[in-house]
Design a protein around this motif. Structure first.
Motif, mmCIF file in Angstrom:
data_model
loop_
_atom_site.group_PDB
_atom_site.id
_atom_site.type_symbol
_atom_site.label_atom_id
_atom_site.label_comp_id
_atom_site.label_asym_id
_atom_site.label_seq_id
_atom_site.Cartn_x
_atom_site.Cartn_y
_atom_site.Cartn_z
ATOM 1 N N ALA A 219 39.956 30.655 42.543
ATOM 2 C CA ALA A 219 39.881 31.870 41.720
ATOM 3 C C ALA A 219 38.619 31.865 40.865
ATOM 4 N N LEU A 220 38.264 30.689 40.328
ATOM 5 C CA LEU A 220 37.044 30.580 39.532
ATOM 6 C C LEU A 220 35.806 30.849 40.383
ATOM 7 N N ARG A 221 35.802 30.357 41.622
ATOM 8 C CA ARG A 221 34.667 30.583 42.516
ATOM 9 C C ARG A 221 34.502 32.071 42.808
ATOM 10 N N LEU A 222 35.599 32.754 43.074
ATOM 11 C CA LEU A 222 35.534 34.193 43.334
ATOM 12 C C LEU A 222 35.143 34.966 42.080
ATOM 13 N N SER A 223 35.625 34.519 40.929
ATOM 14 C CA SER A 223 35.258 35.167 39.669
ATOM 15 C C SER A 223 33.763 35.042 39.407
ATOM 16 N N ALA A 224 33.220 33.856 39.679
ATOM 17 C CA ALA A 224 31.779 33.639 39.506
ATOM 18 C C ALA A 224 30.982 34.551 40.440
ATOM 19 N N LEU A 225 31.454 34.674 41.682
ATOM 20 C CA LEU A 225 30.774 35.557 42.636
ATOM 21 C C LEU A 225 30.826 37.013 42.171
ATOM 22 N N ARG A 226 31.986 37.460 41.679
ATOM 23 C CA ARG A 226 32.096 38.839 41.199
ATOM 24 C C ARG A 226 31.126 39.098 40.050
ATOM 25 N N SER A 227 31.054 38.144 39.114
ATOM 26 C CA SER A 227 30.138 38.308 37.979
ATOM 27 C C SER A 227 28.687 38.345 38.449
ATOM 28 N N LEU B 93 21.590 45.209 44.602
ATOM 29 C CA LEU B 93 22.691 45.497 45.520
ATOM 30 C C LEU B 93 23.247 46.878 45.216
ATOM 31 N N ALA B 94 23.775 47.533 46.235
ATOM 32 C CA ALA B 94 24.376 48.860 46.042
ATOM 33 C C ALA B 94 25.825 48.750 45.577
ATOM 34 N N ALA B 95 26.519 47.684 46.002
ATOM 35 C CA ALA B 95 27.933 47.513 45.643
ATOM 36 C C ALA B 95 28.262 46.025 45.584
ATOM 37 N N ASN B 96 29.346 45.719 44.916
ATOM 38 C CA ASN B 96 29.790 44.330 44.762
ATOM 39 C C ASN B 96 30.713 43.956 45.918
ATOM 40 N N PRO B 97 30.286 43.085 46.845
ATOM 41 C CA PRO B 97 31.118 42.747 48.010
ATOM 42 C C PRO B 97 32.329 41.879 47.668
ATOM 43 N N ALA B 98 32.365 41.310 46.461
ATOM 44 C CA ALA B 98 33.490 40.440 46.095
ATOM 45 C C ALA B 98 34.591 41.191 45.373
ATOM 46 N N LYS B 99 34.356 42.486 45.087
ATOM 47 C CA LYS B 99 35.312 43.249 44.279
ATOM 48 C C LYS B 99 36.706 43.298 44.884
#
Length: 305
Positions: A77-85, A96-102
Protein backbone atom coordinates in the motif's frame (compact mmCIF):
# COMPACT_ATOMS: atom_id res chain seq x y z
CA UNK A 1 20.84 -0.67 -10.70
CA UNK A 2 21.76 2.42 -12.74
CA UNK A 3 18.61 4.26 -13.84
CA UNK A 4 18.38 6.18 -17.12
CA UNK A 5 18.17 9.96 -16.83
CA UNK A 6 14.60 9.94 -18.18
CA UNK A 7 13.58 7.89 -15.14
CA UNK A 8 15.93 9.32 -12.51
CA UNK A 9 15.62 13.07 -13.13
CA UNK A 10 11.83 13.27 -12.53
CA UNK A 11 12.35 11.34 -9.29
CA UNK A 12 15.04 13.80 -8.18
CA UNK A 13 12.70 16.75 -8.87
CA UNK A 14 9.94 15.02 -6.91
CA UNK A 15 12.15 14.38 -3.87
CA UNK A 16 13.31 18.00 -3.94
CA UNK A 17 9.66 19.10 -4.10
CA UNK A 18 8.76 16.81 -1.19
CA UNK A 19 11.30 18.48 1.09
CA UNK A 20 11.18 22.11 -0.07
CA UNK A 21 7.51 22.61 -0.94
CA UNK A 22 5.61 20.14 1.20
CA UNK A 23 7.96 20.23 4.16
CA UNK A 24 7.79 16.48 4.74
CA UNK A 25 10.20 14.85 7.14
CA UNK A 26 13.36 13.07 6.08
CA UNK A 27 11.82 9.84 7.36
CA UNK A 28 8.84 10.17 5.01
CA UNK A 29 11.09 11.21 2.15
CA UNK A 30 13.33 8.18 2.74
CA UNK A 31 10.30 5.87 2.70
CA UNK A 32 9.09 7.34 -0.59
CA UNK A 33 12.59 7.21 -2.06
CA UNK A 34 12.91 3.52 -1.18
CA UNK A 35 9.51 2.58 -2.62
CA UNK A 36 9.85 4.65 -5.80
CA UNK A 37 13.38 3.44 -6.47
CA UNK A 38 12.18 -0.17 -6.18
CA UNK A 39 9.33 0.60 -8.62
CA UNK A 40 11.72 2.33 -11.05
CA UNK A 41 14.20 -0.55 -10.98
CA UNK A 42 11.41 -3.03 -11.73
CA UNK A 43 10.18 -0.94 -14.67
CA UNK A 44 13.66 -0.43 -16.13
CA UNK A 45 14.39 -4.14 -15.74
CA UNK A 46 11.20 -4.82 -17.70
CA UNK A 47 12.25 -2.50 -20.52
CA UNK A 48 10.46 0.75 -19.62
CA UNK A 49 12.65 3.80 -20.41
CA UNK A 50 10.41 6.74 -19.45
CA UNK A 51 7.57 7.43 -17.03
CA UNK A 52 5.22 8.42 -19.83
CA UNK A 53 5.11 4.74 -20.90
CA UNK A 54 3.69 3.62 -17.54
CA UNK A 55 -0.03 2.86 -17.53
CA UNK A 56 -2.36 1.20 -15.01
CA UNK A 57 -1.31 -2.26 -16.19
CA UNK A 58 2.31 -1.47 -15.34
CA UNK A 59 1.27 -0.20 -11.90
CA UNK A 60 -0.59 -3.45 -11.27
CA UNK A 61 2.55 -5.36 -12.29
CA UNK A 62 4.55 -3.33 -9.75
CA UNK A 63 2.07 -4.36 -7.05
CA UNK A 64 2.19 -7.99 -8.21
CA UNK A 65 5.99 -7.97 -8.10
CA UNK A 66 5.91 -6.57 -4.57
CA UNK A 67 3.60 -9.41 -3.60
CA UNK A 68 5.98 -11.94 -5.15
CA UNK A 69 8.73 -10.39 -3.02
CA UNK A 70 6.49 -11.27 -0.05
CA UNK A 71 6.02 -7.69 1.04
CA UNK A 72 3.28 -7.20 3.58
CA UNK A 73 0.02 -5.55 2.57
CA UNK A 74 1.02 -2.34 4.34
CA UNK A 75 4.29 -2.12 2.42
CA UNK A 76 2.53 -2.70 -0.91
CA UNK A 77 0.00 0.00 0.00
CA UNK A 78 2.88 2.36 0.79
CA UNK A 79 4.50 1.60 -2.58
CA UNK A 80 1.27 2.38 -4.43
CA UNK A 81 0.75 5.52 -2.33
CA UNK A 82 4.25 6.72 -3.24
CA UNK A 83 3.53 6.08 -6.92
CA UNK A 84 0.23 8.00 -6.74
CA UNK A 85 1.96 10.97 -5.11
CA UNK A 86 4.77 10.91 -7.66
CA UNK A 87 2.41 10.69 -10.64
CA UNK A 88 0.26 13.51 -9.17
CA UNK A 89 3.44 15.60 -9.14
CA UNK A 90 4.16 14.62 -12.76
CA UNK A 91 0.62 15.62 -13.78
CA UNK A 92 0.86 18.99 -12.02
CA UNK A 93 4.28 19.48 -13.66
CA UNK A 94 2.76 18.89 -17.09
CA UNK A 95 4.82 15.75 -17.76
CA UNK A 96 1.79 13.41 -17.68
CA UNK A 97 -1.82 13.84 -18.78
CA UNK A 98 -3.26 11.54 -16.09
CA UNK A 99 -2.21 9.56 -13.04
CA UNK A 100 -1.96 5.84 -14.02
CA UNK A 101 -1.90 4.72 -10.37
CA UNK A 102 -5.19 6.39 -9.44
CA UNK A 103 -7.44 3.42 -10.12
CA UNK A 104 -5.17 0.68 -8.78
CA UNK A 105 -6.42 -0.49 -5.38
CA UNK A 106 -4.05 -1.48 -2.60
CA UNK A 107 -4.48 -4.94 -1.06
CA UNK A 108 -6.72 -5.09 1.96
CA UNK A 109 -4.87 -4.88 5.24
CA UNK A 110 -5.92 -6.90 8.25
CA UNK A 111 -6.55 -4.77 11.30
CA UNK A 112 -4.21 -5.62 14.15
CA UNK A 113 -6.10 -5.98 17.38
CA UNK A 114 -4.48 -4.32 20.37
CA UNK A 115 -4.03 -6.48 23.45
CA UNK A 116 -5.59 -5.64 26.76
CA UNK A 117 -4.62 -6.28 30.36
CA UNK A 118 -6.81 -8.52 32.45
CA UNK A 119 -8.32 -7.08 35.64
CA UNK A 120 -5.65 -8.64 37.88
CA UNK A 121 -2.88 -7.07 35.78
CA UNK A 122 -4.59 -3.67 35.97
CA UNK A 123 -4.82 -3.96 39.75
CA UNK A 124 -1.18 -4.99 39.92
CA UNK A 125 -0.13 -2.02 37.78
CA UNK A 126 -2.16 0.51 39.70
CA UNK A 127 -1.00 -0.58 43.16
CA UNK A 128 1.50 2.27 43.07
CA UNK A 129 3.08 3.57 46.27
CA UNK A 130 2.53 7.25 45.61
CA UNK A 131 4.76 9.05 48.09
CA UNK A 132 5.92 11.97 45.90
CA UNK A 133 4.20 14.37 43.45
CA UNK A 134 5.48 12.57 40.34
CA UNK A 135 4.20 9.20 41.56
CA UNK A 136 0.84 10.75 42.48
CA UNK A 137 0.67 12.31 39.02
CA UNK A 138 1.54 9.03 37.29
CA UNK A 139 -1.05 7.06 39.20
CA UNK A 140 -3.67 9.73 38.53
CA UNK A 141 -2.88 9.59 34.80
CA UNK A 142 -3.07 5.80 34.68
CA UNK A 143 -6.25 5.67 36.78
CA UNK A 144 -7.85 8.26 34.51
CA UNK A 145 -6.83 6.53 31.28
CA UNK A 146 -8.20 3.23 32.52
CA UNK A 147 -11.16 4.79 34.34
CA UNK A 148 -12.33 7.00 31.46
CA UNK A 149 -10.87 5.29 28.38
CA UNK A 150 -8.97 8.37 27.20
CA UNK A 151 -6.64 8.57 24.23
CA UNK A 152 -3.11 9.72 25.01
CA UNK A 153 -3.67 12.98 23.11
CA UNK A 154 -6.85 13.57 25.11
CA UNK A 155 -5.08 12.99 28.41
CA UNK A 156 -2.24 15.41 27.79
CA UNK A 157 -4.62 17.96 26.24
CA UNK A 158 -6.70 18.22 29.42
CA UNK A 159 -6.68 21.56 31.24
CA UNK A 160 -7.62 22.10 34.87
CA UNK A 161 -10.82 23.88 33.82
CA UNK A 162 -11.92 20.77 31.89
CA UNK A 163 -12.39 18.83 35.13
CA UNK A 164 -15.69 18.95 37.02
CA UNK A 165 -14.81 17.13 40.23
CA UNK A 166 -18.26 17.39 41.85
CA UNK A 167 -20.12 16.14 38.79
CA UNK A 168 -17.39 13.62 38.03
CA UNK A 169 -16.94 14.38 34.35
CA UNK A 170 -14.26 15.61 31.95
CA UNK A 171 -14.51 17.83 28.89
CA UNK A 172 -12.36 16.08 26.28
CA UNK A 173 -11.28 17.19 22.81
CA UNK A 174 -10.96 14.06 20.69
CA UNK A 175 -10.12 13.29 17.06
CA UNK A 176 -11.20 15.91 14.57
CA UNK A 177 -11.47 18.46 17.40
CA UNK A 178 -14.73 16.83 18.46
CA UNK A 179 -15.69 17.61 22.02
CA UNK A 180 -17.29 15.06 24.32
CA UNK A 181 -17.96 14.77 28.03
CA UNK A 182 -16.86 11.56 29.73
CA UNK A 183 -17.64 10.44 33.27
CA UNK A 184 -15.04 9.37 35.80
CA UNK A 185 -15.54 8.03 39.27
CA UNK A 186 -14.11 5.70 41.88
CA UNK A 187 -10.32 5.40 41.98
CA UNK A 188 -9.89 7.71 39.00
CA UNK A 189 -11.71 10.47 40.86
CA UNK A 190 -9.87 9.78 44.10
CA UNK A 191 -6.41 9.93 42.52
CA UNK A 192 -7.21 12.94 40.38
CA UNK A 193 -8.18 14.72 43.60
CA UNK A 194 -4.89 13.58 45.19
CA UNK A 195 -2.98 14.97 42.19
CA UNK A 196 -4.75 18.34 42.30
CA UNK A 197 -3.68 18.68 45.95
CA UNK A 198 0.03 18.37 45.03
CA UNK A 199 -0.02 19.86 41.50
CA UNK A 200 1.25 23.23 42.77
CA UNK A 201 4.48 21.55 43.90
CA UNK A 202 5.42 21.12 40.21
CA UNK A 203 3.92 24.40 39.02
CA UNK A 204 6.59 26.95 38.03
CA UNK A 205 4.37 29.65 36.53
CA UNK A 206 1.06 30.17 34.71
CA UNK A 207 0.10 26.82 33.16
CA UNK A 208 -3.41 25.56 32.32
CA UNK A 209 -2.41 21.93 31.73
CA UNK A 210 -3.89 19.40 34.12
CA UNK A 211 -0.84 17.16 34.07
CA UNK A 212 2.58 18.74 34.41
CA UNK A 213 6.13 17.60 33.77
CA UNK A 214 8.78 17.96 36.45
CA UNK A 215 9.74 21.22 34.72
CA UNK A 216 6.25 22.61 35.30
CA UNK A 217 5.12 22.46 31.66
CA UNK A 218 2.39 20.39 30.01
CA UNK A 219 3.60 16.80 30.05
CA UNK A 220 4.60 15.40 26.64
CA UNK A 221 3.25 12.22 25.00
CA UNK A 222 6.72 10.66 25.08
CA UNK A 223 7.05 11.30 28.83
CA UNK A 224 3.70 9.64 29.53
CA UNK A 225 4.66 6.61 27.43
CA UNK A 226 8.03 6.34 29.16
CA UNK A 227 6.63 6.66 32.68
CA UNK A 228 3.90 4.07 32.08
CA UNK A 229 6.40 1.60 30.65
CA UNK A 230 8.62 2.14 33.72
CA UNK A 231 5.70 1.56 36.09
CA UNK A 232 4.87 -1.66 34.26
CA UNK A 233 8.41 -2.88 34.95
CA UNK A 234 8.40 -1.68 38.56
CA UNK A 235 5.08 -3.40 39.23
CA UNK A 236 6.32 -6.59 37.50
CA UNK A 237 3.46 -6.67 35.00
CA UNK A 238 4.28 -9.34 32.43
CA UNK A 239 3.23 -7.35 29.32
CA UNK A 240 4.57 -4.01 28.10
CA UNK A 241 2.48 -1.09 29.37
CA UNK A 242 1.52 1.79 27.13
CA UNK A 243 -1.32 4.34 27.17
CA UNK A 244 -3.26 2.68 24.36
CA UNK A 245 -3.28 -0.61 26.25
CA UNK A 246 -5.00 1.07 29.20
CA UNK A 247 -7.63 2.60 26.91
CA UNK A 248 -8.20 -0.74 25.24
CA UNK A 249 -8.45 -2.51 28.60
CA UNK A 250 -11.11 0.02 29.63
CA UNK A 251 -13.10 -0.72 26.46
CA UNK A 252 -12.78 -4.48 26.78
CA UNK A 253 -13.71 -4.63 30.46
CA UNK A 254 -16.63 -2.24 30.03
CA UNK A 255 -18.03 -4.23 27.15
CA UNK A 256 -17.56 -7.58 28.88
CA UNK A 257 -19.41 -6.26 31.94
CA UNK A 258 -22.20 -4.34 30.22
CA UNK A 259 -22.54 -5.83 26.74
CA UNK A 260 -23.61 -2.33 25.64
CA UNK A 261 -21.66 -1.67 22.46
CA UNK A 262 -23.32 1.70 21.79
CA UNK A 263 -22.49 3.04 25.25
CA UNK A 264 -18.85 1.97 24.92
CA UNK A 265 -18.75 3.62 21.49
CA UNK A 266 -19.88 6.91 23.06
CA UNK A 267 -17.40 6.65 25.91
CA UNK A 268 -14.50 6.00 23.54
CA UNK A 269 -15.52 8.78 21.16
CA UNK A 270 -15.68 6.48 18.12
CA UNK A 271 -17.53 7.94 15.15
CA UNK A 272 -18.20 4.49 13.69
CA UNK A 273 -19.55 1.51 15.61
CA UNK A 274 -17.42 -0.87 13.54
CA UNK A 275 -14.32 0.72 15.06
CA UNK A 276 -15.56 -0.19 18.52
CA UNK A 277 -16.37 -3.74 17.43
CA UNK A 278 -12.82 -4.32 16.19
CA UNK A 279 -11.27 -2.42 19.08
CA UNK A 280 -12.91 -4.54 21.73
CA UNK A 281 -12.25 -7.88 19.95
CA UNK A 282 -15.12 -9.78 21.54
CA UNK A 283 -14.62 -13.49 21.02
CA UNK A 284 -17.26 -15.53 19.27
CA UNK A 285 -18.32 -17.38 22.41
CA UNK A 286 -19.18 -14.12 24.14
CA UNK A 287 -21.14 -12.94 21.11
CA UNK A 288 -22.96 -16.27 20.98
CA UNK A 289 -23.96 -15.95 24.65
CA UNK A 290 -25.25 -12.42 24.10
CA UNK A 291 -27.20 -13.62 21.06
CA UNK A 292 -28.70 -16.61 22.87
CA UNK A 293 -29.73 -14.47 25.82
CA UNK A 294 -31.15 -11.56 23.82
CA UNK A 295 -32.53 -12.74 20.47
CA UNK A 296 -36.23 -13.72 20.58
CA UNK A 297 -35.83 -16.60 18.15
CA UNK A 298 -32.85 -17.93 20.07
CA UNK A 299 -34.85 -17.91 23.31
CA UNK A 300 -37.79 -19.59 21.59
CA UNK A 301 -35.59 -22.38 20.27
CA UNK A 302 -34.16 -23.05 23.72
CA UNK A 303 -37.66 -23.16 25.26
CA UNK A 304 -38.85 -25.55 22.59
CA UNK A 305 -35.91 -27.86 23.36
Amino acid sequence: MSLPASIEKPLARFFDYMIRERGLSRHTENNYRQQLTASAEFLVGAGVTKWQDVDAAWVRQIAAQAKRERLKAGSIALRLSALRSFFDFMVSDGALAANPAKGVAAPKQGRTLPKNLDVDEVNQLLSVDADDPLSVRDRAMMELMYGAGLRLSELIGLNVRDVAMRKGDLRVIGKGDKERVVPFTGMAKEWLFNWLKVRNQLLKGPEDALFLSKLGNRISPRSVQKRMAEWGQKQAVSSHINPHKLRHSFATHMLESSGDLRAVQELLGHADLSTTQVYTHLDFQHLAKVYDAAHPRARKRKNDD
